[in-house]
Design a protein around this motif. Structure first.
Motif, mmCIF file in Angstrom:
data_model
loop_
_atom_site.group_PDB
_atom_site.id
_atom_site.type_symbol
_atom_site.label_atom_id
_atom_site.label_comp_id
_atom_site.label_asym_id
_atom_site.label_seq_id
_atom_site.Cartn_x
_atom_site.Cartn_y
_atom_site.Cartn_z
ATOM 1 N N LEU A 74 0.610 -1.027 0.236
ATOM 2 C CA LEU A 74 -0.357 -0.282 0.235
ATOM 3 C C LEU A 74 0.751 0.969 -0.020
ATOM 4 O O LEU A 74 0.388 2.179 -0.593
ATOM 5 N N TYR A 75 2.064 1.303 1.031
ATOM 6 C CA TYR A 75 2.571 2.338 1.101
ATOM 7 C C TYR A 75 3.515 2.851 -0.479
ATOM 8 O O TYR A 75 3.622 3.933 -0.755
ATOM 9 N N LEU A 76 3.634 1.334 -1.316
ATOM 10 C CA LEU A 76 4.483 1.812 -2.230
ATOM 11 C C LEU A 76 3.620 1.911 -3.401
ATOM 12 O O LEU A 76 3.987 3.377 -3.946
ATOM 13 N N GLN A 77 2.345 1.502 -3.367
ATOM 14 C CA GLN A 77 1.701 2.274 -4.702
ATOM 15 C C GLN A 77 1.259 3.926 -4.362
ATOM 16 O O GLN A 77 1.382 4.402 -4.665
ATOM 17 N N TYR A 79 3.653 5.601 -2.810
ATOM 18 C CA TYR A 79 4.428 6.781 -3.532
ATOM 19 C C TYR A 79 5.030 6.419 -5.220
ATOM 20 O O TYR A 79 4.882 7.819 -5.519
ATOM 21 N N GLU A 80 3.806 5.198 -5.472
ATOM 22 C CA GLU A 80 4.621 5.343 -6.575
ATOM 23 C C GLU A 80 3.622 6.520 -7.215
ATOM 24 O O GLU A 80 3.851 7.173 -8.600
ATOM 25 N N GLU A 81 1.677 6.497 -6.853
ATOM 26 C CA GLU A 81 1.004 7.212 -7.205
ATOM 27 C C GLU A 81 1.410 8.973 -7.118
ATOM 28 O O GLU A 81 1.060 9.337 -8.534
ATOM 29 N N ALA A 82 2.200 8.822 -6.395
ATOM 30 C CA ALA A 82 2.795 10.402 -5.958
ATOM 31 C C ALA A 82 3.599 10.482 -6.639
ATOM 32 O O ALA A 82 3.486 12.238 -6.817
#
Length: 94
Positions: A74-77, A79-82
């Motif tokens: 969830l955190y990686l997702q 970060y990638e979206e941001a």
């Protein structure tokens, strides 16, 4: 301990712990040797260690590991979206 006190229990505990620590040191050396052998055969030592760590965590508490990995994903997702929402970085002009 005071004079005349029975020191046998404490020395027994200490001897047992020291013996286990000596065994632990030998086991650590054996593990280090196995990693060196794997590296000599072309295996990535860090990736191998990561895989071992994950397997051990899975063996200890699979539900906790699953939850932690879901949160990490969830955190990686997020970060990638941001990072896609930001403007590309500027380069220096020489």
């Amino acid at each position: 301990m005071s004079d005349g006190a029975n020191t046998e229990p404490v020395t027994s505990f200490m001897d047992r712990i020291l013996n286990l620590k000596a065994e632990e040191d030998q086991i650590k050396e054996d593990i280090k040797s196995i990693y060196a052998e794997a590296k000599a055969m072309g295996f990535d030592k860090t990736a191998l260690g990561d895989a071992i760590a994950r397997i051990r965590k899975l063996q200890k508490d699979p539900e906790k590991l699953s939850e932690r990995e879901a949160i990490r994903d969830l955190y990686l997702q997020a970060y990638e979206e941001a990072s896609h929402a930001h403007a590309p970085a500027r380069t220096r002009e020489g």
